[in-house]
Design a protein around this motif. Sequence first.
Motif, PDB file in Angstrom:
ATOM      1  N   GLY A 251       0.796  -1.219   0.000  1.00  0.00           N
ATOM      2  CA  GLY A 251       0.000   0.000   0.000  1.00  0.00           C
ATOM      3  C   GLY A 251       0.824   1.263   0.000  1.00  0.00           C
ATOM      4  N   THR A 252       2.107   1.166  -0.366  1.00  0.00           N
ATOM      5  CA  THR A 252       3.000   2.326  -0.394  1.00  0.00           C
ATOM      6  C   THR A 252       3.107   2.867  -1.814  1.00  0.00           C
ATOM      7  N   GLY A 253       2.786   4.135  -2.000  1.00  0.00           N
ATOM      8  CA  GLY A 253       2.944   4.767  -3.306  1.00  0.00           C
ATOM      9  C   GLY A 253       4.379   5.159  -3.555  1.00  0.00           C
ATOM     10  N   VAL A 254       4.853   6.197  -2.835  1.00  0.00           N
ATOM     11  CA  VAL A 254       6.236   6.678  -2.927  1.00  0.00           C
ATOM     12  C   VAL A 254       6.811   6.680  -1.521  1.00  0.00           C
ATOM     13  N   LEU A 255       8.043   6.216  -1.374  1.00  0.00           N
ATOM     14  CA  LEU A 255       8.706   6.247  -0.072  1.00  0.00           C
ATOM     15  C   LEU A 255      10.092   6.842  -0.228  1.00  0.00           C
ATOM     16  N   ILE A 256      10.358   7.895   0.540  1.00  0.00           N
ATOM     17  CA  ILE A 256      11.644   8.586   0.515  1.00  0.00           C
ATOM     18  C   ILE A 256      12.329   8.325   1.843  1.00  0.00           C
ATOM     19  N   LEU A 257      13.498   7.703   1.802  1.00  0.00           N
ATOM     20  CA  LEU A 257      14.193   7.280   3.012  1.00  0.00           C
ATOM     21  C   LEU A 257      15.583   7.893   3.066  1.00  0.00           C
ATOM     22  N   ALA A 258      15.786   8.827   3.981  1.00  0.00           N
ATOM     23  CA  ALA A 258      17.105   9.322   4.366  1.00  0.00           C
ATOM     24  C   ALA A 258      17.927   9.850   3.199  1.00  0.00           C
ATOM     25  N   THR A 259      17.268  10.449   2.232  1.00  0.00           N
ATOM     26  CA  THR A 259      18.005  11.047   1.124  1.00  0.00           C
ATOM     27  C   THR A 259      17.639  12.522   1.008  1.00  0.00           C
ATOM     28  N   SER A 260      18.307  13.230   0.125  1.00  0.00           N
ATOM     29  CA  SER A 260      18.167  14.682   0.071  1.00  0.00           C
ATOM     30  C   SER A 260      17.878  15.164  -1.346  1.00  0.00           C
ATOM     31  N   ASP A 261      17.251  16.338  -1.399  1.00  0.00           N
ATOM     32  CA  ASP A 261      16.992  17.005  -2.685  1.00  0.00           C
ATOM     33  C   ASP A 261      16.177  16.114  -3.607  1.00  0.00           C
ATOM     34  N   VAL A 262      14.976  15.783  -3.148  1.00  0.00           N
ATOM     35  CA  VAL A 262      14.058  14.948  -3.923  1.00  0.00           C
ATOM     36  C   VAL A 262      12.795  15.755  -4.208  1.00  0.00           C
TER      37      VAL A 262
END
Length: 384
Positions: A251-262
């Motif tokens: 059920g996850t669309g987009v997941l941003i983990l511990a990164t930068s400038d997204v």
Amino acid sequence: MKLRNLSFCLCFFLISFAIQAQKEIQKAIQTQFILAEDGSTIELDEGRFEINTTLSLEGKKNITIKGKGIGKTVLDFANQTDGAEGIRLSNLKDVTLQDLSVLNAAGDAVKAMNVKGVKFIRVETAWEGKPKASNGAYGLYPVMCKDVFIQGCIARGASDAGIYVGQSKNIVVKESIAKENVAGIEIENSQNAEVYDNIATGNTGGILVFDLPDLVQKKGGNVKVYENVIEANNYKNFAPKGNIVGKVPPGTGVLILATSDVEVYKNVIKDNRSMGVGVISYYLTENPINDKEYYPYPTNISIRENVFERKSQKATSQGRFGKMYRFVLRFGKDVPFIQWDGITDEDNKDWVLCVEDNTNATFANLDAENNFENVSREMVECER
């Protein structure tokens, strides 16, 4: 009786002939890979060809490997007995793989490593049958590459990521379809990536942008995810135990983990049960951090001009990223589209999150930093 025996002998002869013919075809393809000269094109005929060993290309320049089209030229590795990949491309400059299908590899379907200038155009990678943990980890798998271009590809059934780009620079992923993988498309520890005009559907998680510890290239960033359809990524998580993507909830669309400038913008993000977009630090994985050079916080994340849609239903309860997803379940059927764990680095003055101009967006700051004591549903407007 004589007629029956004659029929048996004829069938045996035909089967033996077909097996020998397949062996000759595999040998011919292997020979083309081995003897290819700089600037040459390897032409693969139409047909379904059984391959039982990795096809490797190494140390060449300006090579094109070209089939007759997806579903027309099919390399089937279902009976693979040798090698960790279906196709392995390594230490190359300017290589193109196009117009073919790579099925049922024992490990990764197509791996490119240390390649400068790699193109995948109209390439299908898939594992036939029901997706399962024993499938290969990656479909298209460029790692430690520069100038990566992926267009018109299809990836299905990978037990990690269908289209994965790791520790690479200058990346385009466009007009491709990722379905029924654990992660549809994943950009990991990579810089300067554009992911657009793709369809990610039926995966556990649609599009992931991760920075992870203990890798050679430490810091990713400058990643743009735009004009994609990220829909109904609710498939059960079938990653092998221990994989970081095994923590991603269905059920996850987009997941941003511990990164930068997204930047995540102008996407249609619909019918993903657990979240539309999640922004989290590495601390939510509940894994230890032993890499002293690793930075575990997300920074400079922009979520704008997306269209969110979702049926009223509870989030899933599998593959949770630590406490965050146990807490999300408490929202019942009113699950926020955009979720931020709220964990920030007090010593870093960069802004963390900007949310603006989305359609139908709802938001939650879970305040995980303070043990979820002050959860807020108030929309963030360029939180700094």
